[in-house]
Write a protein that holds these residues in place. Sequence first.
Motif, mmCIF file in Angstrom:
data_model
loop_
_atom_site.group_PDB
_atom_site.id
_atom_site.type_symbol
_atom_site.label_atom_id
_atom_site.label_comp_id
_atom_site.label_asym_id
_atom_site.label_seq_id
_atom_site.Cartn_x
_atom_site.Cartn_y
_atom_site.Cartn_z
ATOM 1 N N TYR A 24 0.834 -1.202 0.000
ATOM 2 C CA TYR A 24 0.000 0.000 0.000
ATOM 3 C C TYR A 24 0.872 1.257 0.000
ATOM 4 N N MET A 25 1.899 1.270 0.841
ATOM 5 C CA MET A 25 2.784 2.426 0.914
ATOM 6 C C MET A 25 3.471 2.671 -0.434
ATOM 7 N N LEU A 26 3.941 1.616 -1.059
ATOM 8 C CA LEU A 26 4.599 1.758 -2.359
ATOM 9 C C LEU A 26 3.628 2.243 -3.436
ATOM 10 N N LEU A 27 2.405 1.727 -3.410
ATOM 11 C CA LEU A 27 1.413 2.167 -4.397
ATOM 12 C C LEU A 27 1.045 3.637 -4.214
ATOM 13 N N THR A 28 0.894 4.088 -2.968
ATOM 14 C CA THR A 28 0.581 5.505 -2.755
ATOM 15 C C THR A 28 1.758 6.393 -3.135
ATOM 16 N N MET A 29 2.974 5.902 -2.948
ATOM 17 C CA MET A 29 4.133 6.680 -3.396
ATOM 18 C C MET A 29 4.172 6.765 -4.913
ATOM 19 N N THR A 65 1.505 6.676 -6.891
ATOM 20 C CA THR A 65 0.467 7.628 -7.291
ATOM 21 C C THR A 65 0.897 9.053 -6.973
ATOM 22 N N GLY A 66 1.706 9.238 -5.935
ATOM 23 C CA GLY A 66 2.239 10.570 -5.636
ATOM 24 C C GLY A 66 3.176 11.057 -6.727
ATOM 25 N N LYS A 67 3.934 10.141 -7.310
ATOM 26 C CA LYS A 67 4.836 10.498 -8.417
ATOM 27 C C LYS A 67 4.041 10.848 -9.679
ATOM 28 N N LEU A 68 2.850 10.267 -9.803
ATOM 29 C CA LEU A 68 2.005 10.524 -10.965
ATOM 30 C C LEU A 68 1.127 11.764 -10.787
ATOM 31 N N ALA A 69 1.243 12.431 -9.652
ATOM 32 C CA ALA A 69 0.355 13.544 -9.320
ATOM 33 C C ALA A 69 0.349 14.642 -10.373
ATOM 34 N N GLY A 70 1.463 14.896 -11.019
ATOM 35 C CA GLY A 70 1.522 15.942 -12.018
ATOM 36 C C GLY A 70 0.910 15.558 -13.347
ATOM 37 N N SER A 71 0.691 14.271 -13.574
ATOM 38 C CA SER A 71 0.219 13.826 -14.891
ATOM 39 C C SER A 71 -1.277 13.566 -14.960
ATOM 40 N N GLY A 72 -1.998 13.741 -13.892
ATOM 41 C CA GLY A 72 -3.425 13.457 -13.914
ATOM 42 C C GLY A 72 -4.184 14.392 -13.008
ATOM 43 N N PRO A 73 -5.515 14.325 -13.081
ATOM 44 C CA PRO A 73 -6.321 15.189 -12.216
ATOM 45 C C PRO A 73 -6.129 14.808 -10.742
ATOM 46 N N ALA A 74 -5.972 15.820 -9.904
ATOM 47 C CA ALA A 74 -5.713 15.598 -8.480
ATOM 48 C C ALA A 74 -6.870 14.863 -7.811
ATOM 49 N N PHE A 75 -8.096 15.170 -8.231
ATOM 50 C CA PHE A 75 -9.253 14.506 -7.632
ATOM 51 C C PHE A 75 -9.215 13.005 -7.879
ATOM 52 N N LEU A 76 -8.879 12.619 -9.090
ATOM 53 C CA LEU A 76 -8.835 11.197 -9.441
ATOM 54 C C LEU A 76 -7.751 10.467 -8.657
ATOM 55 N N LEU A 77 -6.572 11.084 -8.543
ATOM 56 C CA LEU A 77 -5.493 10.460 -7.780
ATOM 57 C C LEU A 77 -5.834 10.387 -6.293
ATOM 58 N N GLY A 78 -6.516 11.395 -5.786
ATOM 59 C CA GLY A 78 -6.975 11.370 -4.394
ATOM 60 C C GLY A 78 -7.975 10.250 -4.163
ATOM 61 N N LEU A 79 -8.871 10.081 -5.121
ATOM 62 C CA LEU A 79 -9.860 9.007 -5.030
ATOM 63 C C LEU A 79 -9.188 7.640 -5.073
ATOM 64 N N VAL A 80 -8.193 7.494 -5.940
ATOM 65 C CA VAL A 80 -7.440 6.232 -6.019
ATOM 66 C C VAL A 80 -6.757 5.946 -4.678
ATOM 67 N N ASN A 81 -6.151 6.962 -4.067
ATOM 68 C CA ASN A 81 -5.484 6.760 -2.781
ATOM 69 C C ASN A 81 -6.467 6.383 -1.677
ATOM 70 N N VAL A 82 -7.646 6.986 -1.682
ATOM 71 C CA VAL A 82 -8.666 6.628 -0.689
ATOM 72 C C VAL A 82 -9.119 5.191 -0.898
#
Length: 178
Positions: free
Chosen positions: A25-30, A32-49
């Motif tokens: 889980y920690m690695l996956l959230t990291m 998605t954090g690296k991908l934060a600039g390439s996608g909508p923030a809402f979508l990445l936040g939803l994925v993390n939740v």
Amino acid sequence: MTEKKSIWESAGKAGLVLGGISIAYMLLTMLTGKLAGSGPAFLLGLVNVLLWVAKLAACIYLMRYFILKFAADDPTVDNARAFRFGTLTALLSALLYSAFYLAYVSFIAPDTFEEAISALTDNPLLDSNSIAAIEEMIPRMPTISFFVNLIWCWLFGTVLAAIFSRNISSSNPFIDEQ
């Protein structure tokens, strides 16, 4: 001696699985954090939740599964032994996850806490003394986070063990007399 060995062996395997899920889980959230600039923030936040909910549900389900499996494998297991097994599983899982987190913030991303603290320095509510005190803590933050993670994860697992082990009853009616 075989009883202790059995508990440690089973708890070690269960702790490895539970710790592995938390590390994944920690690695996956990291990631998605690296991908934060390439996608909508809402979508990445939803994925993390959704990842967090999946991790939490998996850990709860697997703790229950491992305690029930431990009790099913040995007909003499009672509530106390099932609770000890669950507590030991929680401790080993927490130790694995905390050690990985310590290694991550110490070697892989040593600037993690400095980046977090730099966001605080822009806060107008903090005076220069508060900022200086916070900056003095930066070298100790990996160690502090290790123990905070260890205690938090172990306590969470212990509460789960208490809940899931309370209805385990031994098939031996004379277990209290031994």
